[in-house]
Design an enzyme around this catalytic site. Sequence first.
Site, PDB file in Angstrom:
ATOM      1  N   SER A   1      42.381   1.746  46.677  1.00  0.00           N
ATOM      2  CA  SER A   1      42.376   2.664  47.820  1.00  0.00           C
ATOM      3  C   SER A   1      42.488   1.958  49.160  1.00  0.00           C
ATOM      4  O   SER A   1      43.038   2.527  50.109  1.00  0.00           O
ATOM      5  CB  SER A   1      41.119   3.542  47.787  1.00  0.00           C
ATOM      6  OG  SER A   1      39.956   2.757  47.674  1.00  0.00           O
TER       7      SER A   1
ATOM      8  N   HIS B   1      38.444   1.457  53.170  1.00  0.00           N
ATOM      9  CA  HIS B   1      39.389   2.514  53.533  1.00  0.00           C
ATOM     10  C   HIS B   1      39.802   2.395  54.994  1.00  0.00           C
ATOM     11  O   HIS B   1      40.992   2.403  55.322  1.00  0.00           O
ATOM     12  CB  HIS B   1      38.752   3.886  53.296  1.00  0.00           C
ATOM     13  CG  HIS B   1      38.561   4.208  51.857  1.00  0.00           C
ATOM     14  ND1 HIS B   1      37.949   5.368  51.430  1.00  0.00           N
ATOM     15  CD2 HIS B   1      38.901   3.530  50.725  1.00  0.00           C
ATOM     16  CE1 HIS B   1      37.926   5.389  50.103  1.00  0.00           C
ATOM     17  NE2 HIS B   1      38.497   4.287  49.664  1.00  0.00           N
TER      18      HIS B   1
END
Length: 230
Positions: A152, A204
């Site tokens: 991610s 992230h």
Amino acid sequence: MFPKFQESKLQKFKSGKIEKDIDIKEILDFLIPKEGFYITPILIDLNLLVFIAMVIAGFGFVSFGAEDLLNWGANYRPITTDGQWWRLLTNTFMHGGLMHILANMCGLLFVGIFLEPLLGKTKYLIIFLTTGILASVASIWWYDAIVSVGASGAIFGLYGFFLATLLLKVFPPDFGKALLISTLVFVGFNLLMGLTGGIDNAAHIGGLVVGFIIGLFMSRKLKEEGEVQN
């Protein structure tokens, strides 16, 4: 994403000939490298192979234990900074369980469809790896001791790059506006989910920021190249 009208399909429908459902075949087709869409399927395949290998090793299916993740290359500040820097990369090809990998691979597939043809194989891969590694750096800088895995960070890096190209109108205006809204919703929702706990939001945000900055630097040239081709 935008299939052409197929006259042959209409004629078969009118004649009463019913074709077998090929939805599964079409989905699996996204896992096969092809011209213009080569790196994304390989990245997805590598992530799936690592996941399958961990399942076969007996670590579970729905979720994996922290110790098993560490043994296979998860990012963990005390160990990573003790000389095992390769974990900054290896953790980006690992996932904590079934839903984790499914969500990430869907996100990678969507953004890869647009960015890989735009960038080409080499630039696209470099951006994925660079943002993934720097996202891992952001994770160990922010957290003292959490076990972090997942693509991610790199995927958020691609979305950050994508946002920059959309804001700077690398894509056609009407087309870009719709994509910008959906991308902002995707990024915003996932960052909010990260506030609930159990998610490495530092990776992230780190990947997103790095990807956005790279996108700002590259968008002008990409836009000029697109105008020349048109």
